[in-house]
Design a protein around this motif. Structure first.
Motif, PDB file in Angstrom:
ATOM      1  N   GLU A  65       0.828  -1.206   0.000  1.00 12.48           N
ATOM      2  CA  GLU A  65       0.000   0.000   0.000  1.00 12.48           C
ATOM      3  C   GLU A  65       0.870   1.269   0.000  1.00 12.48           C
ATOM      4  N   GLN A  66       1.920   1.263   0.810  1.00  5.87           N
ATOM      5  CA  GLN A  66       2.813   2.418   0.859  1.00  5.87           C
ATOM      6  C   GLN A  66       3.535   2.600  -0.475  1.00  5.87           C
ATOM      7  N   LYS A  69       1.119   4.071  -2.947  1.00  5.54           N
ATOM      8  CA  LYS A  69       0.789   5.474  -2.674  1.00  5.54           C
ATOM      9  C   LYS A  69       1.961   6.396  -2.979  1.00  5.54           C
ATOM     10  N   GLN A  70       3.142   5.948  -2.645  1.00  2.39           N
ATOM     11  CA  GLN A  70       4.306   6.789  -2.934  1.00  2.39           C
ATOM     12  C   GLN A  70       4.516   6.905  -4.443  1.00  2.39           C
ATOM     13  N   PHE A  72       2.254   6.842  -6.622  1.00  5.69           N
ATOM     14  CA  PHE A  72       1.222   7.734  -7.136  1.00  5.69           C
ATOM     15  C   PHE A  72       1.566   9.199  -6.967  1.00  5.69           C
ATOM     16  N   LYS A  73       2.440   9.466  -6.006  1.00  2.00           N
ATOM     17  CA  LYS A  73       2.811  10.870  -5.805  1.00  2.00           C
ATOM     18  C   LYS A  73       3.694  11.386  -6.929  1.00  2.00           C
ATOM     19  N   LEU A  74       4.283  10.477  -7.691  1.00  2.00           N
ATOM     20  CA  LEU A  74       5.064  10.932  -8.848  1.00  2.00           C
ATOM     21  C   LEU A  74       4.078  11.506  -9.857  1.00  2.00           C
ATOM     22  N   VAL A  77       3.145   9.493 -13.001  1.00  2.00           N
ATOM     23  CA  VAL A  77       2.477   8.191 -12.901  1.00  2.00           C
ATOM     24  C   VAL A  77       0.981   8.409 -13.086  1.00  2.00           C
ATOM     25  N   VAL A  78       0.422   7.711 -14.064  1.00  2.00           N
ATOM     26  CA  VAL A  78      -0.960   7.964 -14.451  1.00  2.00           C
ATOM     27  C   VAL A  78      -1.913   6.962 -13.802  1.00  2.00           C
ATOM     28  N   ARG A 171      -6.206   3.212  -6.829  1.00  2.00           N
ATOM     29  CA  ARG A 171      -6.187   4.665  -6.746  1.00  2.00           C
ATOM     30  C   ARG A 171      -5.337   5.064  -5.556  1.00  2.00           C
ATOM     31  N   ALA A 172      -5.099   6.347  -5.515  1.00  2.00           N
ATOM     32  CA  ALA A 172      -4.206   6.818  -4.463  1.00  2.00           C
ATOM     33  C   ALA A 172      -4.831   6.721  -3.079  1.00  2.00           C
ATOM     34  N   GLU A 173      -6.130   6.427  -2.972  1.00  2.00           N
ATOM     35  CA  GLU A 173      -6.715   6.343  -1.633  1.00  2.00           C
ATOM     36  C   GLU A 173      -7.570   5.119  -1.505  1.00  2.00           C
TER      37      GLU A 173
END
Lengths: 173, 593
Positions: A65-66, A69-70, A72-74, A77-78, A171-173
């Motif tokens: 999960e981490q 999520k990390q 996704f912060k880029l 990254v789509v 998704r990011a969340e």
């Protein structure tokens, strides 16, 4: 030794913008946060704006999960899909040069059993290739090891979801 | 539409973004961009070191809420601004940094003043760009400001090769039209609005909580959420701790404000979190300086974690309810959800929790011994006097170390955006350039830079900038002749074996140095002089002031959670240890019986 075919590893299919330095951003993130990459394959997609990075990650090094999520912060990254082994088709290609001075026929027999190919032959060496599920490639490599492998190269895993089995886009969340 | 070259387009783009101030330093690769600055409405502040440009941009952003802008050349200038970028990344400061780069054709050839700026700054920026065509400049600047200020704010770097801004290069000209300049960020859509089902789940936890604590972090300030937070507290009566990044987000003078938690937090704030059954984390990230040893942190607490960055959820502590949203919007949604539930009449009574906390506050106030006759100043005393003699809305900046902790503890922060410091990265030397930036953005406010002697020596050159640019900041230099925090650790954890921590009271002569940099300077050595000099300093508004307060070297910052220890191991002021021991033994008896 961790191997690309281990079921404990997770495969992420990461759609990224096809821009300079994107692979470096992804690699940097893994290095900086101490996440282990087991294998990584990058190639263009059918949409010229995007590339797909297939990353096999070691979830022992950090919770998936981490990592997701990390990633996704880029900004580039789509989309990220987690491809679980039973909901996706996975393939890997290996080529290996094996010492065959003593046991060539046994090796050829293995090649037959695994439906591998012989790419090159010399007096005392065979170069073989196998395309298949990563765990099958693992098994084949393991068996070849007894004869002596001079050189081996694997592509890393690539994967797509099984038809009709759309994995949750993480998704990011 | 106007035909411009890349340099003109860059400056025009910044004007279109509403930029008032650029903190910068020219040099080879960025030279072409400095020509159109002459004709621009933007004020350029020439710093004396590129690190100063970065921290000034941060100070500006902290104080105004608008993105700070800095601009430097390639190579060594870019590497000099790496520290502020990392600082802004860890403290989520919106900042746009423009760096010159060698011409495209020279990239990769180890050209003069070439370095891989985007490579070096990749992990310490929210995003960075290398622009390769002049006509991409407007869209990239637009994207840079959008990324820096949306979602979780952060620094964005734009690297610009010299040839695309070169007025002599015909290919550097294009038709400039900022309105229609575009960017495409298919992978970036920060979550802003809270999921109302999750808000409802959070409200349920709040209704049932017996020992709730609002654990407020910098995200509340970044989202302009202080007012909403105030409403939430008025509605619920839930006590608040404000982290080092959130001092001022909730007024210290409020009876429900417990002050700062963490390694140097006060007893009540630390123990409120430890004993809590519900932590409502608002824009905070469970930093190791807050949690202490994780295994011992707030063992009985459920957690509601509201943060715009979903990666913070579960990074350190697994939340029971995680809301990825703007803190202000989430707080407002929480208020309506609680009202819908008939709060507060429907909720659990938390009055006994509140009386426990006020009991602790009474037993364990922040405390120190005043100087005895002939002794130098106590840093805590100096800060208390500064606090009481300066305007209520004074902006305080600090460096990193003991003076920072004393400032956070002893100043009374009653207004948002009045406390500016380097929390995450812990950058010594942050204070003076940050004060320059804050004052440039808020010229009508008094800005005090509270600094230590170690920090002062790292970035004092920006006082020249302040003098030259007529930015009248004030510096309270707490000179204890030591790297105080490192000394404290060596005293406490290395058997008082002091290694490389002694500076000097007299070397350099800070008064002469400050005067040489165009400042008014004072030296204060005894408590009786303190008020008079502070009043004098506060009355000077036409140039920077440096007041050197000669402090004792024996003070330690208490309370303190020892490094690697649990918050349960909090070391209080020596005068309070007996009471603490009594409470500990009473609680261990009651838990064993």
């Amino acid at each position: 030794m961790t191997r690309p075919g281990d079921l404990s590893h997770h495969t992420l299919s990461v759609l990224v913008e096809d821009k300079a330095g994107v692979l470096a951003r992804v690699a940097d993130l893994f290095a900086r946060r101490g996440y282990n990459i087991v294998s990584l394959a990058v190639a263009p997609t059918n949409d010229h704006r995007f590339s797909r990075i297939t990353i096999v990650v070691d979830v022992e090094s950090a919770p998936l999960e981490q990592i997701v999520k990390q990633l996704f912060k880029l900004i580039n990254v789509v989309e990220i899909q987690e491809l679980s082994p039973n909901a996706s088709v996975e393939r890997e290609l290996m080529i290996a040069t094996v010492r065959s001075a003593q046991d060539r026929s046994q090796i050829v027999e293995l090649v037959d059993i695994f439906e591998a190919k012989i790419l090159a032959v010399s007096k005392d060496r065979l170069t073989v290739s196998l395309e298949g599920h990563p765990s099958k490639v693992d098994d084949f490599e393991e068996l070849l090891r007894d004869y002596g492998i001079d050189d081996v190269q694997r592509t890393g895993r690539i994967a797509l979801p099984k038809i009709g089995n759309t994995p949750a886009k993480v998704r990011a969340e | 539409m106007t035909r411009l070259n890349g340099a003109q387009a860059l400056i025009k783009s910044l004007e279109h973004e509403g930029v008032e101030v650029i903190f910068g330093y020219p040099g080879g690769a960025i030279l072409p961009v400095y020509d159109p600055i002459i004709d621009s409405t933007i004020r350029h502040i020439l710093v004396r070191h590129e690190q100063g440009a970065g921290h000034a941009a941060e100070g500006y952003a902290h104080a105004t809420g608008r993105p700070g802008v800095c601009m430097v050349t390639s190579g060594p200038a870019a590497t000099n601004i790496v520290t502020p970028l990392a600082d802004a990344m860890l403290d989520s400061v919106p900042m746009v940094c423009i760096t010159g780069q060698v011409a495209l054709a020279a990239i990769g050839t180890d050209a003069f003043q070439e370095c891989d700026t985007t490579g070096i700054t990749r992990s310490i920026t929210k995003h960075n760009f290398l622009v390769t065509r002049a006509e991409d400049i407007p869209g990239t600047i637009k994207a840079a400001f959008y990324i820096a200020t949306s979602g979780r704010p952060g620094p964005v770097l734009v690297d610009i090769p010299k040839n695309i801004v070169d007025a002599n290069n015909p290919d550097a000209y294009f038709d400039f039209d900022y309105e229609s300049a575009n960017f495409d960020l298919p992978g970036y859509s920060p979550s802003v609005d809270p999921d109302l089902d999750l808000v409802d789940a959070a409200a349920k936890l709040i209704v049932d909580a017996v020992r709730p604590v609002l654990y407020v972090g910098g995200g509340v300030l970044k989202s302009r959420g202080a007012e909403a937070l105030g409403e939430l507290v008025e509605l619920t009566g839930i006590p608040v701790v404000t982290t080092l990044m959130a001092r001022g987000a909730f007024p210290d003078r409020h009876e429900l404000c417990l002050g700062m938690p963490g390694m140097h937090g006060n007893y009540t704030a630390v123990n409120a979190m430890q004993k809590s059954d519900l932590l409502i984390a608002l824009g905070s990230r469970f930093d190791d300086r807050i949690t202490g040893r994780l295994g011992g942190f707030a063992p009985d607490a459920k957690v509601i974690h509201i943060d715009i960055d979903p990666a913070e959820h579960g990074k350190v502590r697994r939340p029971d309810v995680a809301i990825a949203a703007d803190c202000r919007l989430a707080t407002e949604a929480l208020i309506s959800a609680l009202k819908t539930k008939g709060y507060p009449s429907s909720s659990t009574d938390i009055s006994s929790w509140r009386s426990t906390l006020s009991g602790w506050q009474e037993m364990f106030p922040l405390t120190y011994e005043q100087s005895v006759d002939g002794e130098l100043l106590k840093p805590q005393y100096v800060i208390e006097r500064l606090r009481d003699l300066s305007p209520k809305d004074t902006i305080v900046t600090s460096g990193v170390g003991q003076h920072q902790m004393f400032a956070s503890q002893y100043w009374e922060f009653n207004y948002p955006y009045t406390w500016i410091n380097s929390g995450g990265l812990g950058t010594m030397g942050f204070s003076i350039p940050a004060a320059v930036g804050a004052k440039a953005g808020m010229p009508d406010r008094t800005v005090w830079s509270i600094d230590g002697d170690g920090c002062f020596q790292m970035t004092a050159q920006e006082l020249v900038t302040a003098s030259k640019e007529r930015i009248p900041i004030k510096v309270a230099l707490l000179n204890n002749a030591y790297l105080g925090m490192v000394k404290q650790w060596q005293d406490m954890f290395y058997d008082e074996r002091l290694s490389e921590v002694h500076l000097s009271h007299d070397l350099p002569d800070y008064v002469k140095w400050a005067e040489a940099m165009g400042c008014v300077a004072f030296r204060v050595e005894s408590p009786e002089e303190v008020d008079e000099v502070i009043n004098k300093a506060n009355a000077i508004n036409d140039r920077p002031v440096v007041v050197e307060f000669r402090c004792v070297n024996s003070e330690k910052v208490f309370p303190m959670v020892p490094a690697g220890g649990s918050n349960e191991d909090l070391i209080v002021d020596p005068s309070q240890r007996e009471v603490q021991a009594r409470i500990r033994s009473a609680s261990s008896e009651s838990s064993s019986s």
